[in-house]
Design a protein around this motif. Structure first.
Motif, PDB file in Angstrom:
ATOM      1  N   MET A 127       0.820  -1.197   0.000  1.00  0.00           N
ATOM      2  CA  MET A 127       0.000   0.000   0.000  1.00  0.00           C
ATOM      3  C   MET A 127       0.865   1.264   0.000  1.00  0.00           C
ATOM      4  N   LYS A 128       1.982   1.219   0.754  1.00  0.00           N
ATOM      5  CA  LYS A 128       2.856   2.385   0.810  1.00  0.00           C
ATOM      6  C   LYS A 128       3.405   2.725  -0.560  1.00  0.00           C
ATOM      7  N   GLN A 129       3.728   1.699  -1.362  1.00  0.00           N
ATOM      8  CA  GLN A 129       4.278   1.944  -2.694  1.00  0.00           C
ATOM      9  C   GLN A 129       3.247   2.571  -3.617  1.00  0.00           C
ATOM     10  N   VAL A 130       1.993   2.219  -3.438  1.00  0.00           N
ATOM     11  CA  VAL A 130       0.916   2.773  -4.264  1.00  0.00           C
ATOM     12  C   VAL A 130       0.787   4.274  -4.001  1.00  0.00           C
ATOM     13  N   ILE A 131       0.945   4.675  -2.769  1.00  0.00           N
ATOM     14  CA  ILE A 131       0.845   6.087  -2.399  1.00  0.00           C
ATOM     15  C   ILE A 131       2.151   6.822  -2.678  1.00  0.00           C
ATOM     16  N   ALA A 132       3.275   6.149  -2.543  1.00  0.00           N
ATOM     17  CA  ALA A 132       4.577   6.796  -2.649  1.00  0.00           C
ATOM     18  C   ALA A 132       4.851   7.346  -4.046  1.00  0.00           C
ATOM     19  N   LYS A 133       4.498   6.605  -5.093  1.00  0.00           N
ATOM     20  CA  LYS A 133       4.815   7.055  -6.447  1.00  0.00           C
ATOM     21  C   LYS A 133       4.076   8.349  -6.813  1.00  0.00           C
ATOM     22  N   PRO A 134       2.761   8.443  -6.619  1.00  0.00           N
ATOM     23  CA  PRO A 134       2.093   9.720  -6.908  1.00  0.00           C
ATOM     24  C   PRO A 134       2.616  10.868  -6.030  1.00  0.00           C
ATOM     25  N   ALA A 135       2.979  10.554  -4.795  1.00  0.00           N
ATOM     26  CA  ALA A 135       3.521  11.585  -3.905  1.00  0.00           C
ATOM     27  C   ALA A 135       4.864  12.086  -4.430  1.00  0.00           C
ATOM     28  N   ARG A 136       5.707  11.183  -4.943  1.00  0.00           N
ATOM     29  CA  ARG A 136       6.996  11.590  -5.524  1.00  0.00           C
ATOM     30  C   ARG A 136       6.784  12.440  -6.763  1.00  0.00           C
ATOM     31  N   ILE A 137       5.820  12.058  -7.584  1.00  0.00           N
ATOM     32  CA  ILE A 137       5.517  12.836  -8.794  1.00  0.00           C
ATOM     33  C   ILE A 137       5.026  14.232  -8.407  1.00  0.00           C
ATOM     34  N   ALA A 138       4.113  14.293  -7.461  1.00  0.00           N
ATOM     35  CA  ALA A 138       3.604  15.590  -7.008  1.00  0.00           C
ATOM     36  C   ALA A 138       4.724  16.433  -6.396  1.00  0.00           C
ATOM     37  N   GLY A 139       5.593  15.797  -5.646  1.00  0.00           N
ATOM     38  CA  GLY A 139       6.730  16.505  -5.062  1.00  0.00           C
ATOM     39  C   GLY A 139       7.663  17.046  -6.128  1.00  0.00           C
ATOM     40  N   GLY A 140       7.859  16.267  -7.186  1.00  0.00           N
ATOM     41  CA  GLY A 140       8.699  16.721  -8.293  1.00  0.00           C
ATOM     42  C   GLY A 140       8.105  17.911  -9.016  1.00  0.00           C
ATOM     43  N   VAL A 141       6.811  17.872  -9.248  1.00  0.00           N
ATOM     44  CA  VAL A 141       6.133  18.988  -9.913  1.00  0.00           C
ATOM     45  C   VAL A 141       6.188  20.233  -9.026  1.00  0.00           C
TER      46      VAL A 141
END
Length: 77
Positions: A1-15
């Motif tokens: 579950m953490k990985q499912v949330i982590a990827k969009p969070a990394r993308i949002a953080g990058g943007v």
């Protein structure tokens, strides 16, 4: 579950980081050069020196912002 949330969070953080870095760069450039907009690399209105200094400054700012965001998101699992 953490990985499912982590990827969009990394993308949002990058943007978000890109937006922050862009804003910081424009302010720093204005303070350093007295010009409102940084030079565009493909414009012949600017010399090589000005373009390369702007690119180096922009890269440094983006690198620092990226490191700050990644460090803030780091966790010891």
């Amino acid at each position: 579950m953490k990985q499912v949330i982590a990827k969009p969070a990394r993308i949002a953080g990058g943007v978000l980081g890109g937006l922050i870095a862009s804003t910081v760069f424009k302010h720093v450039w204005k303070l350093a050069s007295g010009k409102d907009e940084p030079p565009e690399a493909d414009s012949t209105r600017y010399g090589w020196g000005e373009v390369l200094v702007a690119a180096a400054l922009q890269g440094a700012i983006f690198g620092v912002v990226k490191a700050v965001i990644e460090r803030a998101a780091a966790r010891d699992d």
